[in-house]
Design an enzyme around this catalytic site. Sequence first.
Site, short mmCIF file in Angstrom:
data_model
loop_
_atom_site.label_atom_id
_atom_site.label_comp_id
_atom_site.label_asym_id
_atom_site.label_seq_id
_atom_site.Cartn_x
_atom_site.Cartn_y
_atom_site.Cartn_z
N GLU A 330 0.80 -0.98 -0.01
CA GLU A 330 0.01 0.40 -0.09
C GLU A 330 0.86 1.50 -0.09
O GLU A 330 0.16 2.09 0.68
CB GLU A 330 -0.63 0.11 1.10
CG GLU A 330 -1.97 -0.70 1.07
CD GLU A 330 -2.85 -1.18 2.32
OE1 GLU A 330 -2.99 -0.64 3.30
OE2 GLU A 330 -3.95 -2.24 2.69
N GLU A 432 -6.61 -9.95 -3.03
CA GLU A 432 -6.73 -10.08 -1.48
C GLU A 432 -8.42 -10.16 -1.70
O GLU A 432 -9.46 -9.06 -1.25
CB GLU A 432 -7.22 -8.93 -0.14
CG GLU A 432 -5.09 -9.38 -0.66
CD GLU A 432 -5.01 -8.30 0.11
OE1 GLU A 432 -6.04 -7.34 1.74
OE2 GLU A 432 -3.19 -7.47 0.69
#
Length: 555
Positions: A330, A432
């Site tokens: 991220e 994910e």
Amino acid sequence: MKHSLVFGGFWAFFILLSGSLVASYDGPLYDFSAYTECKAQPEEPLYQGGILKDEPPIMKPAIIGKTATGFYTPAFLLKNLTLGNLYCFSTWIKIQGANSALIRASLKTENRTYNCIGTVLAKNGCWSFLKGGFVLDSPSNLALLLFQNSDDKDIDITIDSSSLQPFTDQEWRFNQQFMINTQRKRAVTIHVSDQQGNRLQGAAITINQVSKDFPFGSAIAHTILGNLPYQDWFVERFNAAVFENELKWYATEPDQGKTNYTLADQMLEFVRGHQIIARGHNIFWEDPKYTPAWVRNLTGPDLQSAVNSRIQSLMSKYKEEFIHWDVSNEMLHFDFYEQRLGPDATLHFYETAHQSDPLATLFMNEFNVVETCSDVKSTVDTYIERIRELERGGMYMDGIGLESHFTVPNLPLMRAVIDKLATLRLPIWLTEVDISSSVGKELQGVYLEQVLREGFSHPSVNGIMLWTALHPKGCYEMCLTDENFKNLPAGDVVDKLLKEWESGEMKGVTDEHGSYSFYGFLGEYKVNVGYGDRAANSTFSLPRSDETKHFSIHL
């Protein structure tokens, strides 16, 4: 750079579905073309413009808040948009008045404003390619498709070579199935002969797929350890796994200098024992909230030393054990390490990780890239530019991770984003996948099926991981089963698609040429052949190729 995967225009063709020919299809074929370089001139419009063919844009006054700016923004008036259709659009954009600007496409109907249905990071003086799409939740008699600067600053925007192509749900599914049949399956011909080479007609053949080539898996947590029903349920379905939290720095070294890999070791032993591949998630998480407290208190050389120790400890212990590593998680949204160690911190992470495990595929991993285009920190062009920036610095980065935490999927946008990322020619994984619990369990199943079909059918997606690790109190957002391993709607979808995306058992006899042909999903196969009192068993691999696989068996 252009990435193109086009199988024609509006013409009829035949397609193999489930091994048999079906009637010709004369609807639109999806155009995977995408461009990420700024060009001196725009390319021709996709689909010859679609329903925008010969439709010039209108110029609407640009408004910030309720104030007219004196500038004008291009727009299209769209009539009679259909509920349920999937609309794919693209255009070329040139700006003046700024070196670069994030241009956002939005759609206004009578009932709703869709704030972002596509973006492009446009540059001054050349043409940039925007690709996106939308699905309406109600029909519209008159809508406005707008292109505006996302930060509301005054710039001139020019558009050219625009296209808008509608697909019915049936046409979209047909295109998905076409890509599955051409990219995830392959033709096979088995030849049976005697020891003298004479072909044998009428030999009985039984074929079973024993493993799948496409990685499809889920996150697991330490809750799977010692839980035999959970283990049996998982192994029956998945060929890939990722540890939800057990490899993260806060889990393996909660106190400085006291590393503990016990849970990760036990989980690795479980997946290794069942020949399940595993992704390494993650080495660093740029969000300070998930950085160990003791690390947040370090600065300068002390922090650099801790970072180096983390990479060396983790990578040396698990060298060649994990197929991937999410090196910097991220990083488009957070920059904890670069703020403290300088702009080259991330580059150092990848270089050191590559030196520690040269065979591992090193990934970036990010959210709100395919889920939406409203997040200005993680637009598709922002992701591409960040990857290129690191590559220019000499970074060893081999894969693109798309977290895929959806609420309501926008499938045309999802596909358009992957098309542009595919121009980098790096492995792309949905890492994910889940659906927000806010939509309820029934819609979780509906939307999950949409996302999984879209991912599996896109030729540039190399693997799919669900974010559905099971805990006593549930899952992160979406569970596949209840605590007794009874399927929830999302679990029913997974089981249905797993069955649909495997060849299963096939039986037949050889023809007059001593041959038996079929279309099979990529993977490993076992073959049993019988002819009179003679029999033979064999195995073969079916990797991706455009050519028919020929396999011979002698009795």
